[in-house]
Design an enzyme around this catalytic site. Structure first.
Site, PDB file in Angstrom:
ATOM      1  N   CYS A  34       0.610  -1.179   0.295  1.00 29.97           N
ATOM      2  CA  CYS A  34       0.269   0.346  -0.419  1.00 29.97           C
ATOM      3  C   CYS A  34       0.674   1.252   0.072  1.00 29.97           C
ATOM      4  CB  CYS A  34      -0.928   0.390   0.976  1.00 29.97           C
ATOM      5  SG  CYS A  34      -0.472  -0.343   2.556  1.00 29.97           S
ATOM      6  N   TYR A  35       1.949   1.141   1.003  1.00 28.20           N
ATOM      7  CA  TYR A  35       2.761   2.901   1.172  1.00 28.20           C
ATOM      8  C   TYR A  35       3.064   2.949  -0.559  1.00 28.20           C
ATOM      9  CZ  TYR A  35       2.240   3.021   6.073  1.00 28.20           C
ATOM     10  OH  TYR A  35       2.008   3.351   7.627  1.00 28.20           O
TER      11      TYR A  35
END
Lengths: 347, 347, 347, 347
Positions: B155-156
């Site tokens: 996600c990051y």
């Protein structure tokens, strides 16, 4: 010893209610006067129902802002008015013989021209601007003790100053590459309802705001760094809004002054600087806004990281924006003005 | 056209329920098989009561992870298992003839040794590690289309890649000074209860976490930057946890490649890069995690700021960590694998 | 006057940290001893980082639960242990000469058999069960003053008792039709992480819980009503969990005793009952859990409504479950036990 | 089949953005026209940045409310205007040949005099008031199918109707003792900023509001009960505001019609009533607003409790106030008006 009698000018905002709460618990201060510039003078308990049962009728009823009348009953006045409004009252309160702690921005910048540029208004009281003490006791305690007028620092600048000062004084960082990534709870935006602060807009939300690189607190931060460093220290300050009531966390990125700085040296600088400071806690772990909530503490820690051949220092600095960032610091300053123990009423 | 039949392996985590929700709405895909490695095979509606009334009994009942049985009924398998568990199943699912989209980290890093160092375990399937496509369509679309195994990005790293790629490809930034200040909602930490994620600890809270400068996602971010730049790009990644369910905002600090870069050029780089991308929105205003909530969008903007003689570029990149940061991206990859319109089921 | 020296047995839960916070601010009490039944005796500052800088090293370090050692240093012991664990220690602490305030449920019910049925365990200390004072000062002040052992009331029962007592004592309501619709913040569920209290499950959530009509607090509520009324008062208690940290609001539905009861009479009953009570605020407006947060107040109001030919009384009663519902009430009881002003340290 | 072309009149509130979102996903409807009564006609993407990338420029730009022009392009108009404003447009839209679904309260009450008393204004369109269908499909499906004008129910009344209808139709409850304890998320209060909905006031807050026993939704609830029962059914409705975005939970207290009602009978009544309803889920466990979030479901369960000699039925009914309580129900009604499958675009 007699209690210090305190007035609050403009008590209907969030800084007002925090001041009231702290003063009501303070063993040597007495909340004596609430003065409002509203046409309809409110009973403060109608503004803040949480105060019912804690405050007498005659004090709870706000009175007009009459410097002579205030001085007749009080020793100190806290100005909790908005920016630009405070400087209309400070000189009169001082003339009437009161000590004044101003929670607005009106006396924070020592440069009149910078103030006028940033706040887009002429400064109405330049002579007091010159002599006001900047109310960050950890860095400027002696000047505060001797002052009549204290400019209480901004919330973001307080966390930024305490988070970086040890690195500047110990010559551990380069002074031209400081990035302050900041996040604040919503009380920092004040009590006035606004569309983007409407609950369903702000809840479950996170975003940066304002002119990036142009927030008013940036120059206040730079002014403090310059006072410590003795030369210009440009900084980039980027604020974000958190979905919570109170708390500021600043994550500050800096470059070490030399290649051989160690993380241990960084910690030593913090511990050395703050070993006798009752309100700064140098942590090994991570500061969390929840752990400073409703306290006058600033929690800080520091890390040294490596990216390829480069190193980056990361500082984490947390305060409660309403306490150490505003009303708690104001009472800490009051304690200094009246030679009370600095932590009185604040631990 | 027949629907794509999809299996989810490990559907009881948050990525699982988001996958189920998206697939149930998808016009050309059919949720056909839920497979769990638990001993007690749950009905998924007992895990996620919100799914009641939307899913048939025979599908809702989880079955064992039997690659042959899954391949007999399905075209594609989504691996929603934890890191380290996924690589035990991927090769068998591929051998059985399925396309595989893995939402774990097991196939994201192309270096086996780096994986083994970071995830502290031997990699059990190095041959597939070599051929897996990194599933960020905006940057690596062609490779995904031809792949059998797609490693869905972290996600990051998704927000970090989309926020910086245009600046690298347009040679607008120095490659050795990238700082990614990131903040995520709590679903990013997974569904397993833990003391620091207990509601009264996490609510009204904000803090950085993990080993600063040593998060597992940092090397995934650097790998993507290196692929774009053609050389090493070290980055500093500092994650924080937000008191909200879903959303990532990354505030990325970079130095311009030369003194004469303008903000207009920065915007042009973003607009040029993303003009045909359905899921990247280049904004003039500020991205807010709330405005990408439950969407597959990445919202980005960029600013050029001045500090004394220096300039700093600031990029803001926001996604929903469960959608564009996980299950939405996985379905976007499925659409590519099966030649469906890339936005199908995702707008 | 010498300070009261206080011990906390079991300080690592939420009631513990609230007790510590209140005692540290208390002008006539001194936190002298923290005793834990854990094998690894923690420093309380590692459990609650917010306490750093406020508590001395030797106190912060938890010690074993040794009644003789505690009695040698202390005047009063607060038992903040879980239900069932407290009754193992109370008799020993009493024998050693300490006053005891027990925050668990172990001494709240005067019927041993009811306790054993509800808490599903034999009561290990029935003789003290008989003599313990029920620690709700507003209703049972005299008995508390003379007691050695005070059973601190449950959080829900405190709000339920204060919200209904005036109506019973003034014979304004029927005693067989009381419905208590209650909602509590999550600290009320304790500090132990659990799947349904995991942040992403509890945030943005609202639901009733437990066996409807069979919550343990229902019989404690009924016991108080019976003591006031002099006869059985069956009540229906339905608890809900709120997505916030602290606060209980109970909305209580009752039937007027006769057709000619007026709303004015209802208010008079409340004002008459609580006119000298420092911690009960009878409001005209609506109680809000936020307005009692971090206070020892109970805010109440009452309404009379009409449905066709019927009338319904609605009472609203709000407390902070951690303060008036637990640790604040415990200190209020301590003040009574030691003839201190009842509000000391609590306003 | 051609798509249904839909207009939204007044799309800048929360019901507007939910309608837009649902219609954009709907396989047989097309968002064709946004009409605003503002002087400055906004682009809807400036109001709701989350809509960027999902809606074409010409549709996103709001146009004036011109019934003829709307009818030239559309089949149905959703009135998302405030109460009192909607009835000025409904007759013109109907005359122009459009089907109309009104999300305001203007056509919900069948009594003109009651409307005028409750909403404190003359009703400007009494003839349509008489013929409007009350848009709760689970109870009044046939009338909706034949209507031109549908009055979409209030959010609280929808949950109250679905939670009690089975008990009335099965003659299981007394009709003169119904208490509805309700709690709603803040979107239910609308999008206009107000001091008590300012984030720091509403966050960590819970309270009842309005005139207790006199909320406008109470008579709408009673009207529905009367339609089912065939006689007057007075109810007490007490709303509370929750610190969350979306969701209503109603906890409803009733008395059984006779002493020998069993909990099993209560469940059978619910299951019998809703066995073919796609949007009502009869649960064994407890409804939670989080489990209906962003869905068109109403989750209900029922309990029979004993207090001394008395029994109380407790019903729990949960919806998303913006979906089943507003915009989802409106689209469900549109589906009925145009003979589409009732669940289309809503599962």
């Amino acid at each position: 010893m007699n209690s210090i009698k305190a007035a609050i000018i403009g008590p209907t905002g969030y800084t007002g209610v925090y001041l009231i709460d702290i003063l009501l618990r303070h063993p040597q201060a007495e909340l004596a006067y609430l003065a409002s510039h509203r046409d309809q003078l409110p009973d403060i308990r109608d503004e803040f129902p949480q105060l019912r049962g804690r405050i007498d009728d005659e004090i709870a009823q706000c009175r007009p802002i009459d410097p002579q009348a205030i001085a007749a009953e009080c020793d100190v006045a806290f100005l909790a008015l908005p920016h630009r409004a405070a400087m209309a009252y400070a000189p009169k309160l001082l003339e009437a013989g009161l000590k004044v702690v101003d929670l607005s921005a009106d006396y924070r910048l020592d440069s009149q021209s910078l103030y006028e540029e940033v706040y887009e208004t002429p400064h109405g009281d330049p002579s007091n601007l010159e002599i006001a003490a900047y109310g960050l006791p950890e860095l400027f305690r002696d000047k505060i003790k001797d002052a009549d007028l204290v400019a209480n620092p901004g919330c973001y600048p307080s966390a930024a100053a305490l988070g970086v000062a040890p690195l500047i004084t110990h010559s551990l960082v380069k002074l031209d590459k400081i990035v302050i990534n900041a996040a604040s709870g919503v009380t920092g935006a004040g009590r006035k309802a606004a569309p983007h602060l409407h609950y369903p807009e702000q809840n479950e939300s996170f975003f940066a705001y304002g002119k990036i690189g142009g927030h008013r607190h940036q120059c206040e931060i730079e002014q403090t760094y310059k006072r410590i460093a003795g030369k210009d220290v440009p900084a980039l300050f980027v604020p974000h809004l958190l979905p919570l009531d109170c708390g500021i966390l600043e994550t500050i990125y800096l470059e070490p002054a030399t290649d051989d700085v160690t993380e241990a040296e960084l910690f030593e600088a913090f511990e050395d600087t703050y070993k006798d400071e009752p309100f700064v806690r140098v942590l090994e772990g991570m500061p969390n806004v929840k752990h400073v909530r409703n306290t006058n503490f600033c929690d800080v820690t520091v890390r040294l990281t490596q990216q390829g051949d480069n190193q980056t220092i990361v500082v984490f600095s947390a305060i409660d924006n309403m306490v150490k960032g505003a009303s708690g610091a104001a009472v800490q300053n009051m304690n200094l003005l009246f030679d009370l123990p600095e932590t009185m009423g604040l631990l």
